[in-house]
Design a protein around this motif. Structure first.
Motif, mmCIF file in Angstrom:
data_model
loop_
_atom_site.group_PDB
_atom_site.id
_atom_site.type_symbol
_atom_site.label_atom_id
_atom_site.label_comp_id
_atom_site.label_asym_id
_atom_site.label_seq_id
_atom_site.Cartn_x
_atom_site.Cartn_y
_atom_site.Cartn_z
ATOM 1 N N MET A 1 0.843 -1.181 0.000
ATOM 2 C CA MET A 1 0.000 0.000 0.000
ATOM 3 C C MET A 1 0.886 1.240 0.000
ATOM 4 S SD MET A 1 -3.199 0.685 2.406
ATOM 5 C CE MET A 1 -3.743 2.326 2.693
ATOM 6 N N SER A 2 0.354 2.317 -0.515
ATOM 7 C CA SER A 2 1.134 3.554 -0.540
ATOM 8 C C SER A 2 0.280 4.708 -0.038
ATOM 9 C CB SER A 2 1.645 3.827 -1.960
ATOM 10 O OG SER A 2 0.568 3.984 -2.855
ATOM 11 N N GLN A 3 0.981 5.785 0.259
ATOM 12 C CA GLN A 3 0.344 6.997 0.771
ATOM 13 C C GLN A 3 0.330 8.060 -0.332
ATOM 14 O OE1 GLN A 3 -0.831 7.025 3.969
ATOM 15 N NE2 GLN A 3 -0.075 4.971 4.296
ATOM 16 N N THR A 4 -0.566 9.028 -0.221
ATOM 17 C CA THR A 4 -0.684 10.076 -1.229
ATOM 18 C C THR A 4 -0.074 11.383 -0.724
ATOM 19 O OG1 THR A 4 -2.814 10.865 -0.411
ATOM 20 C CG2 THR A 4 -2.853 9.063 -2.050
ATOM 21 N N LYS A 5 0.003 12.347 -1.613
ATOM 22 C CA LYS A 5 0.496 13.675 -1.255
ATOM 23 C C LYS A 5 -0.413 14.299 -0.194
ATOM 24 C CE LYS A 5 2.372 16.681 -4.263
ATOM 25 N NZ LYS A 5 2.459 17.688 -5.350
ATOM 26 N N ALA A 6 -1.715 14.096 -0.314
ATOM 27 C CA ALA A 6 -2.660 14.633 0.681
ATOM 28 C C ALA A 6 -2.404 14.018 2.061
ATOM 29 C CB ALA A 6 -4.102 14.372 0.236
ATOM 30 N N ASP A 7 -2.103 12.722 2.093
ATOM 31 C CA ASP A 7 -1.765 12.063 3.359
ATOM 32 C C ASP A 7 -0.507 12.684 3.951
ATOM 33 O OD1 ASP A 7 -3.881 10.226 3.021
ATOM 34 O OD2 ASP A 7 -2.575 8.809 1.958
ATOM 35 N N LEU A 8 0.468 12.940 3.096
ATOM 36 C CA LEU A 8 1.732 13.523 3.536
ATOM 37 C C LEU A 8 1.524 14.920 4.109
ATOM 38 C CD1 LEU A 8 4.799 13.115 3.694
ATOM 39 C CD2 LEU A 8 4.942 14.012 1.362
ATOM 40 N N VAL A 9 0.765 15.735 3.408
ATOM 41 C CA VAL A 9 0.473 17.099 3.888
ATOM 42 C C VAL A 9 -0.218 17.046 5.239
ATOM 43 C CG1 VAL A 9 -0.912 19.173 3.437
ATOM 44 C CG2 VAL A 9 0.402 18.131 1.586
ATOM 45 N N ARG A 10 -1.218 16.188 5.355
ATOM 46 C CA ARG A 10 -1.971 16.082 6.616
ATOM 47 C C ARG A 10 -1.062 15.660 7.771
ATOM 48 N NH1 ARG A 10 -5.619 13.142 4.764
ATOM 49 N NH2 ARG A 10 -4.683 11.129 5.274
ATOM 50 N N GLU A 11 -0.180 14.696 7.532
ATOM 51 C CA GLU A 11 0.713 14.228 8.589
ATOM 52 C C GLU A 11 1.768 15.263 8.964
ATOM 53 O OE1 GLU A 11 0.648 11.433 10.530
ATOM 54 O OE2 GLU A 11 -1.326 11.145 9.628
ATOM 55 N N VAL A 12 2.300 15.968 7.973
ATOM 56 C CA VAL A 12 3.289 17.017 8.267
ATOM 57 C C VAL A 12 2.644 18.118 9.099
ATOM 58 C CG1 VAL A 12 4.725 18.848 7.256
ATOM 59 C CG2 VAL A 12 4.773 16.543 6.288
ATOM 60 N N LEU A 13 1.455 18.544 8.705
ATOM 61 C CA LEU A 13 0.761 19.574 9.487
ATOM 62 C C LEU A 13 0.399 19.060 10.874
ATOM 63 C CD1 LEU A 13 -1.439 21.171 6.709
ATOM 64 C CD2 LEU A 13 0.451 22.251 7.944
ATOM 65 N N GLY A 14 0.048 17.806 10.977
ATOM 66 C CA GLY A 14 -0.226 17.209 12.282
ATOM 67 C C GLY A 14 1.013 17.220 13.159
ATOM 68 N N GLU A 15 2.167 16.943 12.544
ATOM 69 C CA GLU A 15 3.439 16.974 13.268
ATOM 70 C C GLU A 15 3.766 18.402 13.727
ATOM 71 O OE1 GLU A 15 7.113 15.181 14.529
ATOM 72 O OE2 GLU A 15 5.376 14.200 13.656
ATOM 73 N N LEU A 16 3.493 19.360 12.888
ATOM 74 C CA LEU A 16 3.815 20.754 13.215
ATOM 75 C C LEU A 16 2.853 21.366 14.226
ATOM 76 C CD1 LEU A 16 4.704 22.018 9.640
ATOM 77 C CD2 LEU A 16 6.289 21.713 11.550
ATOM 78 N N PHE A 17 1.582 21.009 14.133
ATOM 79 C CA PHE A 17 0.566 21.635 14.977
ATOM 80 C C PHE A 17 -0.009 20.729 16.037
ATOM 81 C CE2 PHE A 17 -0.251 24.310 11.085
ATOM 82 C CZ PHE A 17 0.284 25.454 11.618
ATOM 83 N N SER A 18 0.341 19.460 16.039
ATOM 84 C CA SER A 18 -0.285 18.476 16.929
ATOM 85 C C SER A 18 -1.804 18.520 16.760
ATOM 86 C CB SER A 18 0.097 18.739 18.388
ATOM 87 O OG SER A 18 1.481 18.637 18.559
ATOM 88 N N LEU A 19 -2.248 18.391 15.507
ATOM 89 C CA LEU A 19 -3.676 18.438 15.210
ATOM 90 C C LEU A 19 -4.392 17.251 15.851
ATOM 91 C CD1 LEU A 19 -3.617 19.306 11.398
ATOM 92 C CD2 LEU A 19 -4.197 20.830 13.285
ATOM 93 N N ALA A 20 -5.537 17.538 16.398
ATOM 94 C CA ALA A 20 -6.367 16.476 16.978
ATOM 95 C C ALA A 20 -7.029 15.708 15.847
ATOM 96 C CB ALA A 20 -7.422 17.095 17.896
ATOM 97 N N SER A 21 -7.419 14.494 16.114
ATOM 98 C CA SER A 21 -8.074 13.673 15.111
ATOM 99 C C SER A 21 -9.315 14.380 14.580
ATOM 100 C CB SER A 21 -8.459 12.333 15.728
ATOM 101 O OG SER A 21 -9.091 11.542 14.777
ATOM 102 N N GLY A 22 -9.406 14.467 13.261
ATOM 103 C CA GLY A 22 -10.558 15.114 12.644
ATOM 104 C C GLY A 22 -10.418 16.614 12.477
ATOM 105 N N GLN A 23 -9.441 17.235 13.118
ATOM 106 C CA GLN A 23 -9.236 18.672 12.993
ATOM 107 C C GLN A 23 -8.654 18.969 11.608
ATOM 108 O OE1 GLN A 23 -6.699 20.278 16.007
ATOM 109 N NE2 GLN A 23 -7.007 22.396 15.376
#
Length: 124
Positions: A1-23
């Motif tokens: 399985m592979s990840q998409t660019k959208a997945d990557l963006v979401r995870e990077v922003l989550g790492e930077l902001f500590s986004l809560a699930s669904g935020q």
């Protein structure tokens, strides 16, 4: 399985902001990170760290290290100082993944046509 660019963006922003699930991050933040992906992948390839041909198909084993690397690249825009040690650790992990690769698993063989007559008896 592979990840998409959208997945990557979401995870990077989550790492930077500590986004809560669904935020959901802002469109401006998403666009900034998305614009940094292709240049970062090109730089990694140019420096022989790792070659990822398509940002829409990122292999799972590469994904976490790539998130960590991009978080360091994008961090200063979001008020986080760049941690050069963390960036280097992520690069080293990507380099290791590239070096190991998948391979075919087949035994390497010598093509008899490439072996000179003089050395053919000692090698074969």
């Amino acid at each position: 399985m592979s990840q998409t660019k959208a997945d990557l963006v979401r995870e990077v922003l989550g790492e930077l902001f500590s986004l809560a699930s669904g935020q959901v991050p802002s469109a401006e933040d998403t666009a900034f990170v998305e614009q940094r992906i292709d240049p970062a992948l090109a730089a990694l390839a140019r420096r022989n760290v790792i070659y990822i041909p398509d940002a829409e198909e990122i292999e799972d084993e590469v994904f976490d290290a790539l998130v960590a690397y991009l978080a360091q690249i994008c961090g200063p825009k979001f008020g986080r100082p760049r941690d050069l040690t963390a960036k280097q650790v992520a690069e080293d992990e990507l380099r290791t993944i590239q070096r190991i690769g998948g391979g075919t698993g087949r035994m390497l063989r010598i093509d008899r046509a490439l072996v000179s007559r003089r050395h053919s008896r000692s090698i074969l």
